[in-house]
Every structure is written in C-alpha cells, then in structure tokens.
Design a protein around this motif. Sequence first.
Motif, mmCIF file in Angstrom:
data_model
loop_
_atom_site.group_PDB
_atom_site.id
_atom_site.type_symbol
_atom_site.label_atom_id
_atom_site.label_comp_id
_atom_site.label_asym_id
_atom_site.label_seq_id
_atom_site.Cartn_x
_atom_site.Cartn_y
_atom_site.Cartn_z
ATOM 1 N N VAL A 92 -2.924 4.485 3.716
ATOM 2 C CA VAL A 92 -1.687 3.815 4.926
ATOM 3 C C VAL A 92 -2.820 3.708 6.364
ATOM 4 N N GLU A 93 -3.740 4.231 6.822
ATOM 5 C CA GLU A 93 -4.658 3.605 7.471
ATOM 6 C C GLU A 93 -5.364 2.214 8.174
ATOM 7 N N LYS A 94 -5.818 1.943 6.301
ATOM 8 C CA LYS A 94 -6.142 0.816 6.151
ATOM 9 C C LYS A 94 -5.415 -0.153 5.657
ATOM 10 N N LEU A 95 -5.112 0.043 5.259
ATOM 11 C CA LEU A 95 -4.359 -1.224 4.175
ATOM 12 C C LEU A 95 -2.683 -0.827 4.515
ATOM 13 N N ASN A 96 -2.692 -0.456 5.607
ATOM 14 C CA ASN A 96 -0.894 -0.724 6.373
ATOM 15 C C ASN A 96 0.036 0.158 5.811
ATOM 16 N N PHE A 97 -0.109 1.025 4.688
ATOM 17 C CA PHE A 97 1.540 0.535 3.620
ATOM 18 C C PHE A 97 1.907 1.671 4.318
ATOM 19 N N ASN A 98 3.263 1.871 4.232
ATOM 20 C CA ASN A 98 4.330 2.755 4.813
ATOM 21 C C ASN A 98 3.829 4.136 4.532
ATOM 22 N N TRP A 99 4.087 4.821 5.120
ATOM 23 C CA TRP A 99 3.918 6.097 4.789
ATOM 24 C C TRP A 99 5.341 6.781 3.445
ATOM 25 N N ASP A 100 6.058 5.796 3.301
ATOM 26 C CA ASP A 100 7.454 6.057 2.410
ATOM 27 C C ASP A 100 6.840 5.581 1.139
ATOM 28 N N GLU A 101 5.560 5.144 1.105
ATOM 29 C CA GLU A 101 5.103 3.928 -0.065
ATOM 30 C C GLU A 101 3.621 3.711 -1.015
ATOM 31 N N VAL A 102 3.059 5.358 -0.594
ATOM 32 C CA VAL A 102 1.700 6.122 -1.144
ATOM 33 C C VAL A 102 1.817 7.514 -2.475
ATOM 34 N N HIS A 103 2.712 7.643 -2.798
ATOM 35 C CA HIS A 103 2.342 8.572 -3.137
ATOM 36 C C HIS A 103 2.450 8.084 -4.515
ATOM 37 N N ASP A 104 3.553 7.601 -5.566
ATOM 38 C CA ASP A 104 3.020 6.856 -6.973
ATOM 39 C C ASP A 104 1.998 5.932 -6.369
ATOM 40 N N ILE A 105 1.031 5.622 -5.868
ATOM 41 C CA ILE A 105 0.480 4.860 -6.189
ATOM 42 C C ILE A 105 -0.821 5.453 -6.093
ATOM 43 N N ALA A 106 -1.211 7.367 -4.964
ATOM 44 C CA ALA A 106 -2.407 7.597 -5.054
ATOM 45 C C ALA A 106 -1.889 8.523 -6.659
ATOM 46 N N GLU A 107 -0.653 8.664 -7.028
ATOM 47 C CA GLU A 107 -1.070 10.101 -7.865
ATOM 48 C C GLU A 107 -1.840 9.001 -9.303
ATOM 49 N N GLN A 108 -2.010 7.713 -9.220
ATOM 50 C CA GLN A 108 -2.513 7.197 -10.206
ATOM 51 C C GLN A 108 -3.991 6.959 -9.694
ATOM 52 N N LEU A 109 -4.440 7.350 -8.016
ATOM 53 C CA LEU A 109 -6.009 7.079 -7.851
ATOM 54 C C LEU A 109 -6.527 7.837 -7.829
ATOM 55 N N GLU A 110 -5.993 9.360 -7.770
ATOM 56 C CA GLU A 110 -6.401 10.319 -8.196
ATOM 57 C C GLU A 110 -7.166 10.490 -9.050
ATOM 58 N N HIS A 111 -6.576 9.977 -10.017
ATOM 59 C CA HIS A 111 -7.409 10.639 -11.507
ATOM 60 C C HIS A 111 -8.692 9.621 -11.868
ATOM 61 N N VAL A 112 -8.961 8.606 -10.833
ATOM 62 C CA VAL A 112 -10.219 7.643 -10.988
ATOM 63 C C VAL A 112 -11.658 8.542 -10.906
ATOM 64 N N LYS A 113 -12.084 9.011 -12.450
ATOM 65 C CA LYS A 113 -13.297 9.596 -12.105
ATOM 66 C C LYS A 113 -14.664 9.196 -11.745
ATOM 67 N N SER A 114 -15.298 9.905 -10.500
ATOM 68 C CA SER A 114 -15.827 9.602 -9.657
ATOM 69 C C SER A 114 -16.570 10.652 -8.325
ATOM 70 N N ASP A 115 -17.230 11.480 -8.405
ATOM 71 C CA ASP A 115 -17.092 12.193 -7.643
ATOM 72 C C ASP A 115 -17.835 11.584 -5.980
ATOM 73 N N LYS A 116 -18.418 10.103 -6.629
ATOM 74 C CA LYS A 116 -19.258 9.848 -5.755
ATOM 75 C C LYS A 116 -18.459 8.946 -4.416
ATOM 76 N N LEU A 117 -17.486 8.965 -5.477
ATOM 77 C CA LEU A 117 -16.651 7.899 -4.781
ATOM 78 C C LEU A 117 -15.577 7.931 -3.426
ATOM 79 N N ILE A 118 -15.527 9.627 -4.511
ATOM 80 C CA ILE A 118 -14.766 10.128 -2.829
ATOM 81 C C ILE A 118 -15.290 10.973 -1.856
ATOM 82 N N GLU A 119 -16.707 10.995 -2.538
ATOM 83 C CA GLU A 119 -17.332 11.267 -1.261
ATOM 84 C C GLU A 119 -17.217 10.685 -0.137
ATOM 85 N N LYS A 120 -17.846 8.839 -0.562
ATOM 86 C CA LYS A 120 -18.153 8.087 0.123
ATOM 87 C C LYS A 120 -16.295 7.573 0.598
#
Lengths: 228, 228
Positions: A92-120
């Motif tokens: 929403v903040e960086k890519l300018n998605f609307n708040w009603d569009e982000v759930h499904d994409i985040a649902e996929q992104l949350e499974h990406v494995k990398s601790d460093k990624l999430i901290e960065k």
Amino acid sequence: MNQNYNMPTSTEEDYIKAIFKITERNQGTASTNAVAAHLSTSAASVTDMLKRLSEKEYFHYEKYKGVYLTNKGRELATQLIRKHRLWEYFLVEKLNFNWDEVHDIAEQLEHVKSDKLIEKLDSYLDHPKYDPHGDPIPNAEGKFTIRTQISLFNLAVGEEAVVVGVKEHDTPFLQYLDQLKINIGTKLKVISQIDFDHSKEILIDNNSQSVLSHKASTNIYVKKRMFS
Amino acid sequence: MNQNYNMPTSTEEDYIKAIFKITERNQGTASTNAVAAHLSTSAASVTDMLKRLSEKEYFHYEKYKGVYLTNKGRELATQLIRKHRLWEYFLVEKLNFNWDEVHDIAEQLEHVKSDKLIEKLDSYLDHPKYDPHGDPIPNAEGKFTIRTQISLFNLAVGEEAVVVGVKEHDTPFLQYLDQLKINIGTKLKVISQIDFDHSKEILIDNNSQSVLSHKASTNIYVKKRMFS
DNA sequence: AGCCTAATTTAGAATAGCCTAAAAATATTT
DNA sequence: AAATATTTTTAGGCTATTCTAAATTAGGCT
C-alpha cells in the motif's frame, strides 16, 4: 532460521496461522471443523494433517478434543502475521495498492523464507506499527503494539473520534469505505442516532455526511483522542 | 493472467526456466540430462515431468530427442526472468542487500502470482533495464535491452572500459569482486598482460591495482565507452 | 553390421496433501 | 438415559512430484 531441512511447508504454515486465529477468539482450542472452514478444506483432511503435523510440536492434538498451539507454534504464527502485515504495508505505502487489493498477494509473500529479508523490509518501511487496515504488526520479538480502540457503534451522539482500524477486511466493505472517503486517520463525528435500526448519521472529516448502518459501524474501530 | 485454475505450479515454472536457459546456450534443444543437472534432480523425474508438462504446450517433447520451447513457453520463461531480475533489483537497490545474497530470495519471489504486482514494482523501481549483476531485465512485452559488451579478457593492454556485468553469479566470485572493489560501473584499465597464464594486471577506478586470472577476466563483462 | 556406452525411458514405489463415504465418538434433546 | 444430531476420525483412493533400479534406445567405434 533460513531455508532449513525441517522448515514448515506453506500448507503447514497456513494450518498454524488458522489455528492461531481461531484460538485467539475461542479461548484456547480450535476444533477440526473450525480449521477446515477457515482453510476451505474438508474435516478429514484436517484430521490427517493435524495427526502428522503434531509430531512437529507446533501444537498439542488430542483426538476429538481439538488443538492448541505450543509456544513454538504461537511464535511461528506471530512471525507469519508479522510478515503478512509488513508486506501489506509495503504494497500500500510503496507500491500504491489500494487496501482492498493486498490480502491475496501478501498471503503469497508471507511464505517467502528469509529472516534477513523481513528484517530489512521492516527497516526500509521504518518499522511500521500498524498495517493498512489498522491491525498491529508484531515486532521481531513477536510483541504487538496494543491500542485502545472502540467500535464506532459505541460512540455517542456529539462525540468525535479518529478511524484506527476495521474489523472485517473483505473487499466490498473496504471499497464501500473508500467511497465514503473513510480511511485510517479519518475524523468522524456522530451527528445523530436512529434508535429504530441503530444506524448513525456521521460527519466525515468535517466535510460530507453519511448514514452508517449498525453493521457498518460495528466494523469500524475508532479512537477518541489521537496519539494516546 | 492472475491466479487461474490452469496456472503453472512453481515446479513447472522451474522446468520452463531451466529449459529456456539451456536452450539459449545449446542452440535450440535441451536434453533430459541437462535439465536434470540444472534442477538437481534425476533424469527419470525429468522424463516424467516432461511427458506430463508437454500437454500444456509450453514445449515440444519427443522421446529421446529432448525438448524445445513453444512461443507460449518462451513467453512464460521471459516473464519469470523479468520477475526474478526486478526482485533482485529491488532487494539490492531498496533493501540494501549485497549482490551476492539476492539470488535465493528472488528465486522464491519470482513465483508470486500477480501481474499487477510486477507492473507496480517495475514502476516503483523506475523501469530498470539491468539487474544488480548487469543482466538485462525484459520489459512487460518480453523484450530485452541488448547491450554491446565484451569480456574483460578481450581488452588489450592500455585500454579502458567500464564493468557492465558478470558471467557467473556464484557467491564466492561476487564476494571476491567486492573485495577488489569491482562492481557494476567500476572503471578498469589494463596495465599489463602476463602471457604465460593469460592473467592481467588491472587498474581499478584509477585507484588500486590487482592481478586478475584468466578465469576471472573472462567472467567480467565490460563496455569500452559508457552510454553506447 | 555389430557392439558398447551413455542417455533416456519405464516400472514400481514413496510422500504430501487432498478427497468421499462410512464408522465412531461426542453433544444435545427429549 | 435413550434417541438423535453433530462432529470427528478412519478407510480407501487420487494426483503431483520425487526417487531407485532395470530396461531400452541412440550414436559412435571397430
């Protein structure tokens, strides 16, 4: 922990998250059926999965008694929620998605494995405390920033408050709020109250006026004073 | 195309990408063994997969003859490379990852299904033409921006050039370049050439001097004049 | 033309995740 | 407490993806 041999699969993660969400509401245990409903799968599949997964110690499972998370499971669930909400914030903040569009994409992104990624990502976003729907984002240690909030429904006539969150996240509801120009941070004032059906007349950002149904007003969370 | 019923799985996408990469080098066809080696799996698994996958028309497969991509397959592969390289660019430019850390994460991110996501990411990054290793990022239509480049090995004594890419992407090599302060954009000048082992003495950014082996110099791509 | 080797395919089996239908256990009603 | 309804589990089976071992084919060499 980064891409290990014993990492949970995406499916396993979905189960843990479902159990976490259910047990948050239903004091402590999640039933097979509840999990099945949450994941849109069959009760038989859930039983199957719970039996196999319980060996990994994310939760305790006893036949016919449902499941509850262990500390390990709760930690995993919290980290998943952290990832999900951080990604939503990014979208929403960086890519300018609307708040009603982000759930499904985040649902996929949350499974990406990398601790460093999430901290960065967290640093890059400047450690946001709330996601685009106003839900708290747990920090790296799993602590949520709790906020005092009430339902708009509980606001009396004449009172003012600021929108801080929504209860339901479904697209039609969020789009409806967009239409009314109601968003996180919007100032609302209760003009009047219709006793008959519990709907409320609301002044939005000192600008437009609308009538919100009982259902709508219970779904909007507000805070009476900003920064408290 | 967003999250359809007939979407390729991540595994299928990995196969298409492997075939694309192999056929790019080996004029046209990829052998079962080559695909197996590329994906670190067995030849038997590959045969199996190719038989089933060829029904989806991403490539032509004939027993004992290897495979080659159809237009549909080539398009999918190109989009995957686009996603992979855009994510790598994001990780390095926005999240401050080092160029030797991003491959595995991008490998996961590239499988996220959302056309809108990748177009918004592209805009947010300002439509980059090259990834952090200097490899071209295909645009939405699948067109690569081709660059005239030569191997550092082919630079004569006295000549100057700017680093535009690397051939191998493995971590030790990239870290070695970091150590030498060689990166995309670094200016190099050939000081001398050792005929015995084809190594070269190089002036780096008018600053430090190092001897690069034959192997290292063939792995670095340069361009004689900037912006051409 | 026949042989050998390397590459490829087949056969058979394992695992994860899902399904339906039937059986068993638990909960609710009467 | 018996009868009924609901929930959960078991049994048996399906598909995708992988494996090993054995069989087959292609291509090169004599």
